[in-house]
Design a protein around this motif. Structure first.
Motif, PDB file in Angstrom:
ATOM      1  N   TYR A 316      11.231 -25.556  32.318  1.00 34.40           N
ATOM      2  CA  TYR A 316      10.558 -24.428  31.677  1.00 34.40           C
ATOM      3  C   TYR A 316       9.078 -24.793  31.653  1.00 34.40           C
ATOM      4  O   TYR A 316       8.698 -25.846  31.109  1.00 34.40           O
ATOM      5  CB  TYR A 316      11.075 -24.209  30.253  1.00 34.40           C
ATOM      6  CG  TYR A 316      10.260 -23.181  29.486  1.00 34.40           C
ATOM      7  CD1 TYR A 316      10.654 -21.852  29.446  1.00 34.40           C
ATOM      8  CD2 TYR A 316       9.086 -23.545  28.836  1.00 34.40           C
ATOM      9  CE1 TYR A 316       9.885 -20.903  28.764  1.00 34.40           C
ATOM     10  CE2 TYR A 316       8.315 -22.608  28.153  1.00 34.40           C
ATOM     11  CZ  TYR A 316       8.719 -21.298  28.129  1.00 34.40           C
ATOM     12  OH  TYR A 316       7.963 -20.353  27.465  1.00 34.40           O
ATOM     13  N   VAL A 317       8.221 -23.963  32.245  1.00 38.81           N
ATOM     14  CA  VAL A 317       6.789 -24.266  32.294  1.00 38.81           C
ATOM     15  C   VAL A 317       5.999 -23.044  31.822  1.00 38.81           C
ATOM     16  O   VAL A 317       6.147 -21.952  32.367  1.00 38.81           O
ATOM     17  CB  VAL A 317       6.316 -24.658  33.709  1.00 38.81           C
ATOM     18  CG1 VAL A 317       4.947 -25.322  33.629  1.00 38.81           C
ATOM     19  CG2 VAL A 317       7.306 -25.582  34.398  1.00 38.81           C
ATOM     20  N   ASP A 394      28.440 -24.651  33.841  1.00 39.06           N
ATOM     21  CA  ASP A 394      29.161 -23.537  33.213  1.00 39.06           C
ATOM     22  C   ASP A 394      28.378 -23.099  31.974  1.00 39.06           C
ATOM     23  O   ASP A 394      27.812 -23.928  31.261  1.00 39.06           O
ATOM     24  CB  ASP A 394      30.572 -23.970  32.812  1.00 39.06           C
ATOM     25  CG  ASP A 394      31.450 -24.296  34.009  1.00 39.06           C
ATOM     26  OD1 ASP A 394      31.148 -23.803  35.116  1.00 39.06           O
ATOM     27  OD2 ASP A 394      32.417 -25.075  33.840  1.00 39.06           O
ATOM     28  N   HIS A 395      28.346 -21.798  31.737  1.00 40.24           N
ATOM     29  CA  HIS A 395      27.641 -21.246  30.577  1.00 40.24           C
ATOM     30  C   HIS A 395      26.160 -21.622  30.601  1.00 40.24           C
ATOM     31  O   HIS A 395      25.575 -21.976  29.571  1.00 40.24           O
ATOM     32  CB  HIS A 395      28.279 -21.723  29.265  1.00 40.24           C
ATOM     33  CG  HIS A 395      29.770 -21.595  29.229  1.00 40.24           C
ATOM     34  ND1 HIS A 395      30.417 -20.364  29.281  1.00 40.24           N
ATOM     35  CD2 HIS A 395      30.756 -22.521  29.175  1.00 40.24           C
ATOM     36  CE1 HIS A 395      31.715 -20.551  29.251  1.00 40.24           C
ATOM     37  NE2 HIS A 395      31.956 -21.853  29.190  1.00 40.24           N
ATOM     38  N   ALA A 396      25.551 -21.542  31.795  1.00 38.60           N
ATOM     39  CA  ALA A 396      24.121 -21.837  31.915  1.00 38.60           C
ATOM     40  C   ALA A 396      23.312 -20.846  31.078  1.00 38.60           C
ATOM     41  O   ALA A 396      23.731 -19.711  30.825  1.00 38.60           O
ATOM     42  CB  ALA A 396      23.695 -21.745  33.382  1.00 38.60           C
ATOM     43  N   ALA A 401      17.302 -13.620  28.396  1.00 37.05           N
ATOM     44  CA  ALA A 401      17.463 -13.481  26.944  1.00 37.05           C
ATOM     45  C   ALA A 401      16.775 -14.602  26.179  1.00 37.05           C
ATOM     46  O   ALA A 401      16.338 -14.403  25.034  1.00 37.05           O
ATOM     47  CB  ALA A 401      18.953 -13.450  26.591  1.00 37.05           C
ATOM     48  N   GLU A 402      16.659 -15.784  26.774  1.00 33.49           N
ATOM     49  CA  GLU A 402      16.200 -16.971  26.048  1.00 33.49           C
ATOM     50  C   GLU A 402      14.697 -17.215  26.133  1.00 33.49           C
ATOM     51  O   GLU A 402      14.127 -17.921  25.297  1.00 33.49           O
ATOM     52  CB  GLU A 402      16.907 -18.225  26.588  1.00 33.49           C
ATOM     53  CG  GLU A 402      18.405 -18.262  26.362  1.00 33.49           C
ATOM     54  CD  GLU A 402      18.760 -18.714  24.959  1.00 33.49           C
ATOM     55  OE1 GLU A 402      17.841 -18.981  24.163  1.00 33.49           O
ATOM     56  OE2 GLU A 402      19.966 -18.791  24.663  1.00 33.49           O
ATOM     57  N   ALA A 403      14.029 -16.666  27.141  1.00 35.98           N
ATOM     58  CA  ALA A 403      12.661 -17.096  27.449  1.00 35.98           C
ATOM     59  C   ALA A 403      11.699 -16.889  26.286  1.00 35.98           C
ATOM     60  O   ALA A 403      10.899 -17.781  25.965  1.00 35.98           O
ATOM     61  CB  ALA A 403      12.156 -16.373  28.694  1.00 35.98           C
ATOM     62  N   GLN A 407       9.798 -19.855  24.237  1.00 38.59           N
ATOM     63  CA  GLN A 407       8.337 -19.943  24.202  1.00 38.59           C
ATOM     64  C   GLN A 407       7.837 -20.130  22.770  1.00 38.59           C
ATOM     65  O   GLN A 407       6.907 -20.908  22.521  1.00 38.59           O
ATOM     66  CB  GLN A 407       7.714 -18.698  24.810  1.00 38.59           C
ATOM     67  CG  GLN A 407       6.201 -18.758  24.922  1.00 38.59           C
ATOM     68  CD  GLN A 407       5.628 -17.527  25.589  1.00 38.59           C
ATOM     69  OE1 GLN A 407       5.944 -16.396  25.233  1.00 38.59           O
ATOM     70  NE2 GLN A 407       4.793 -17.744  26.596  1.00 38.59           N
ATOM     71  N   ASP A 408       8.469 -19.451  21.810  1.00 40.15           N
ATOM     72  CA  ASP A 408       8.086 -19.615  20.407  1.00 40.15           C
ATOM     73  C   ASP A 408       8.328 -21.053  19.940  1.00 40.15           C
ATOM     74  O   ASP A 408       7.530 -21.612  19.172  1.00 40.15           O
ATOM     75  CB  ASP A 408       8.863 -18.640  19.526  1.00 40.15           C
ATOM     76  CG  ASP A 408       8.388 -17.202  19.684  1.00 40.15           C
ATOM     77  OD1 ASP A 408       7.245 -16.997  20.145  1.00 40.15           O
ATOM     78  OD2 ASP A 408       9.171 -16.279  19.369  1.00 40.15           O
ATOM     79  N   LYS A 409       9.415 -21.666  20.397  1.00 42.18           N
ATOM     80  CA  LYS A 409       9.704 -23.051  20.022  1.00 42.18           C
ATOM     81  C   LYS A 409       8.676 -24.012  20.638  1.00 42.18           C
ATOM     82  O   LYS A 409       8.228 -24.967  19.978  1.00 42.18           O
ATOM     83  CB  LYS A 409      11.109 -23.436  20.464  1.00 42.18           C
ATOM     84  CG  LYS A 409      12.218 -22.667  19.754  1.00 42.18           C
ATOM     85  CD  LYS A 409      13.578 -22.995  20.354  1.00 42.18           C
ATOM     86  CE  LYS A 409      14.666 -22.132  19.752  1.00 42.18           C
ATOM     87  NZ  LYS A 409      15.994 -22.362  20.377  1.00 42.18           N
TER      88      LYS A 409
END
Length: 515
Positions: A316-317, A394-396, A401-403, A407-409
């Motif tokens: 993640y960049v 599995d379940h990647a 939905a996560e980006a 980014q907030d984290k």
């Protein structure tokens, strides 16, 4: 044996991909007398080392440091050129700073006495262990980099011949285990074992041969190219064009054409073909064998074999530019590593469990403290990189939905280092594993191709000379010797030793040995 038709040019070579490995390969082939055509689907050179621009900021998408600069100088010299006349390389001091949640830090430098002082400041009892670690690192550099890393390892007998040396150097021990043997302080164990993450490896499972990076840093320093790695790639293009070669962008190869086990050229996605008796793929090795050779029976790198490989982590960049910050955060240098509360547990989540964690460790790049071409006057350009699981589990993670939440984290962790930075942002760009998959055609969106574990290195790694077709060669992160700028540049050096001069016939495909 298939021979070239009278209309074919036996000196024509095609290189698939204008990453650093592909460009270095083209330079090596041009120096041998080949007429080289480099084909790349992107709009600029460099591959993972390319750049994008936004609001006066240049975002260097990939590698940010140059180690072992003599590899580049030797490459340029082989082409009759002077590297330092073409590239403005700056030595950095300090190299980087590592910070922990408890407020402690470690500053890495080239000077041995300064490093011993840093070790002593954190843990006086570990200075002797540091001295031993340096000797360990140099021994592995001499063997693993200068010897194995600069010659082909496609013959099983070559591997068998070096097994006693592997055993003597305890190649079975992981980087993290070796650091734990030399240092008692957990912070120093991390500081001297995290380097495999820069080439996509799990420090708790990658062979201790990779502690050689500590010697690389001490012996040759850490450098930055003004204009970024993208400027180095552009300089490489100029050399290729001066040699009479061509680099074409927006040109995607769909298939390597093979007839009776012999390379004939490539077919493009638009249906056109390019003839050549020599093809070098700088595409990811997984993509080369799974996609570009899909119409050709594969003897070694079958779909099942590729599926069984362990791949490097995803990335993640977050690239962002700020205004009015050049004088802010004076203690934030060119390279900073921000550790989260866990080391081994986080690495295990990323590489073994394939689980996106709430906590993270970050690498923060601030090139504007060194390079005034990267940001508008008074501003800064940054990128914050977080290792994350690749997409093959599995379940990647669903990054659509996560980006935003991730980014907030990331921002929350950066706020501890650079208070108020979000209010200063004027440009922003994010890349996640799906972007690496789509932009670079990287299997599972991995950041560095096949993970460099011991049974995925040297002879076990995709070879620089292919077993699948006469006239096919591979360079880049997924091949021997591995990822990172020294690795991909060395892969082209190995290629130069394997490829005959244009007037000589091509060797037959490599014979397979039982694995």
């Amino acid at each position: 044996m298939t021979t070239a038709s009278p209309s074919r040019d036996p000196s024509h070579a095609i290189v698939i991909g204008a990453g650093l490995g592909g460009l270095a390969a083209a330079m090596r082939l041009g120096a041998k007398g080949y007429r080289v055509t480099v084909l790349d689907r992107l709009d600029s050179p460099g591959g993972r080392g390319s750049a994008i621009h936004d609001g006066g900021h240049r975002f260097d998408l990939g590698p940010t440091i140059v180690t072992v600069p003599q590899l580049f100088r030797e490459l340029w010299a082989a082409c009759g050129r002077d590297f330092d006349a073409d590239v403005d390389l700056r030595s950095l001091d300090p190299f980087y700073q590592i910070r922990w949640p408890d407020g402690s830090s470690f500053t890495a430098r080239q000077d041995t006495d300064a490093m011993r002082a840093e070790v002593a400041r954190l843990s006086p009892g570990d200075v002797k262990g540091y001295d031993k670690f340096l000797k360990d690192s140099e021994a592995r550099y001499r063997f693993g980099f200068e010897d194995l890393g600069r010659r082909s390892m496609h013959k099983l007998l070559d591997l068998i011949a070096v097994l006693p040396k592997f055993a003597w150097l305890r190649a079975d021990r992981s980087v993290a285990a070796h650091a734990k043997k030399r240092f008692r302080d957990p912070r120093l164990q991390m500081a001297f074992s995290f380097h495999p993450l820069f080439i996509g490896g799990d420090p708790f499972n990658v062979t201790s041969m990779y502690i050689l990076v500590s010697h690389l840093e001490k012996e040759f320093g850490v450098h930055y190219a003004i204009g970024g790695v993208a400027a180095m790639a552009e300089a490489m293009v100029r050399v290729i064009e001066d040699q009479g070669g061509a680099v074409r962008f927006g040109a995607e190869v769909d298939e390597i054409v093979v007839t009776d086990g012999v390379v004939q050229g490539v077919r493009m996605t638009d249906g056109s073909t390019e003839d050549a008796d020599l093809v070098v793929s700088n595409a990811d090795a997984g993509h080369t064998y799974d996609r570009l050779l899909r119409a050709n029976p594969r003897k070694r790198w079958t779909p099942a074999k590729l599926k069984s490989r362990r791949w490097s982590m995803g990335l993640y960049v977050w690239y962002f530019g700020t205004e009015g910050t050049a004088e802010m955060w004076p203690d934030v240098g060119h390279h900073t590593i921000l550790n989260g509360p866990r080391y081994k547990g986080l690495v295990r989540d990323i590489f073994i469990k394939g689980q996106l964690s709430d906590d993270m460790s970050l690498y923060l790049h601030r090139p504007s403290v060194t390079d005034d071409t990267v940001a508008p006057e008074g501003g800064d350009t940054f990128y914050a990189l977080s290792p994350v699981p690749h997409l093959g589990f599995d379940h990647a993670a669903d990054w659509t939905a996560e980006a935003d939440a991730y980014q907030d984290k990331v921002a929350a962790q950066l706020e501890t280092l650079m208070p108020g930075f979000r209010d200063r942002i004027t440009a922003s760009h994010v890349m996640t594993p799906p972007d690496f998959r789509d932009r670079y055609l990287s299997p599972h969106g991995s950041g560095f191709s096949i993970e460099p574990r011991i049974l995925q290195s040297a002879w076990f790694r995709p070879h620089n000379i292919s077993e699948e077709a006469r006239g096919l060669f591979l360079v880049g992160a997924g091949t021997h010797p591995g990822a990172g700028l020294p690795g991909v540049i060395s892969s082209a050096e190995v290629l130069g030793k394997l490829v005959p001069d244009p007037a000589r016939p091509m060797a037959a495909p490599v014979k397979l040995a039982a694995e």
